[in-house]
Design an enzyme around this catalytic site. Structure first.
Site, PDB file in Angstrom:
ATOM      1  N   CYS A  48      -5.711  -3.237   5.433  1.00  0.00           N
ATOM      2  CA  CYS A  48      -4.877  -3.151   6.628  1.00  0.00           C
ATOM      3  C   CYS A  48      -4.699  -4.570   7.164  1.00  0.00           C
ATOM      4  O   CYS A  48      -5.683  -5.289   7.366  1.00  0.00           O
ATOM      5  CB  CYS A  48      -5.548  -2.263   7.679  1.00  0.00           C
ATOM      6  SG  CYS A  48      -4.672  -2.261   9.258  1.00  0.00           S
ATOM      7  N   ASP A  55      -7.607   0.313   2.942  1.00  0.00           N
ATOM      8  CA  ASP A  55      -6.772   1.513   2.879  1.00  0.00           C
ATOM      9  C   ASP A  55      -6.802   1.983   1.437  1.00  0.00           C
ATOM     10  O   ASP A  55      -6.721   1.164   0.512  1.00  0.00           O
ATOM     11  CB  ASP A  55      -5.321   1.214   3.260  1.00  0.00           C
ATOM     12  CG  ASP A  55      -5.110   1.076   4.749  1.00  0.00           C
ATOM     13  OD1 ASP A  55      -5.801   1.778   5.512  1.00  0.00           O
ATOM     14  OD2 ASP A  55      -4.253   0.263   5.148  1.00  0.00           O
ATOM     15  N   GLU A  90       3.744   1.043   4.015  1.00  0.00           N
ATOM     16  CA  GLU A  90       5.168   1.141   3.663  1.00  0.00           C
ATOM     17  C   GLU A  90       5.629  -0.085   2.876  1.00  0.00           C
ATOM     18  O   GLU A  90       6.414   0.028   1.940  1.00  0.00           O
ATOM     19  CB  GLU A  90       6.025   1.286   4.930  1.00  0.00           C
ATOM     20  CG  GLU A  90       5.665   2.481   5.790  1.00  0.00           C
ATOM     21  CD  GLU A  90       4.533   2.212   6.799  1.00  0.00           C
ATOM     22  OE1 GLU A  90       4.311   3.098   7.645  1.00  0.00           O
ATOM     23  OE2 GLU A  90       3.883   1.154   6.745  1.00  0.00           O
TER      24      GLU A  90
END
Length: 136
Positions: A48, A55, A90
């Site tokens: 992150c 993550d 994303e």
């Protein structure tokens, strides 16, 4: 194009520290009709960029090759290069899509990252490459 340009397959190699340094290798598609390849891993991880915490996600790559296929050892090393790489979920899914498109120019490609829940919310990011909206 022969397979003798593959530098990672069959050799001892160390992981890359960043996707900026990693390389995706390919080999000629020997298929005679359109077909789908699915590559799936439960072991993808990144950092992150805000908290620095890891993550993890289940990452699925599905594509219809054109002239080239991605060599899976190079893909494994490329994906491992994200382990210490800080980026939003994303961004990662979109970058993997862009890097694969640049490496193999598939007829169609989809990358789906189902990230582990944080704060009770599970995030799934999906990016697709479909030039000319071709049917499979």
């Amino acid at each position: 194009m022969s397979d003798d340009h593959l530098t990672l397959l069959g050799s001892q190699s160390s992981f890359f520290t960043s996707p900026d340094d990693a390389r995706l290798e390919s080999f000629p598609n020997r298929g005679t009709r359109p077909y789908t390849i699915t590559l799936d891993t439960h072991e993808f991880s990144s950092l992150c960029p805000v908290t620095g915490q890891p993550d993890s996600c289940r990452l699925t790559i599905t594509y219809v090759p054109a002239e080239k296929c991605v060599e899976t050892k190079s893909l494994k090393y490329y994906l491992a290069s994200y382990r210490n790489y800080p980026a939003f979920n994303e961004q990662i899914v979109n970058r993997i899509t862009d890097d694969l498109v640049a490496a193999i120019s598939p007829r169609w490609l989809k990358v789906e990252g189902r990230f582990s829940p944080r704060g009770g919310i599970q995030l799934t990011a999906v990016a697709e490459h479909n030039p000319e909206n071709r049917p499979l």
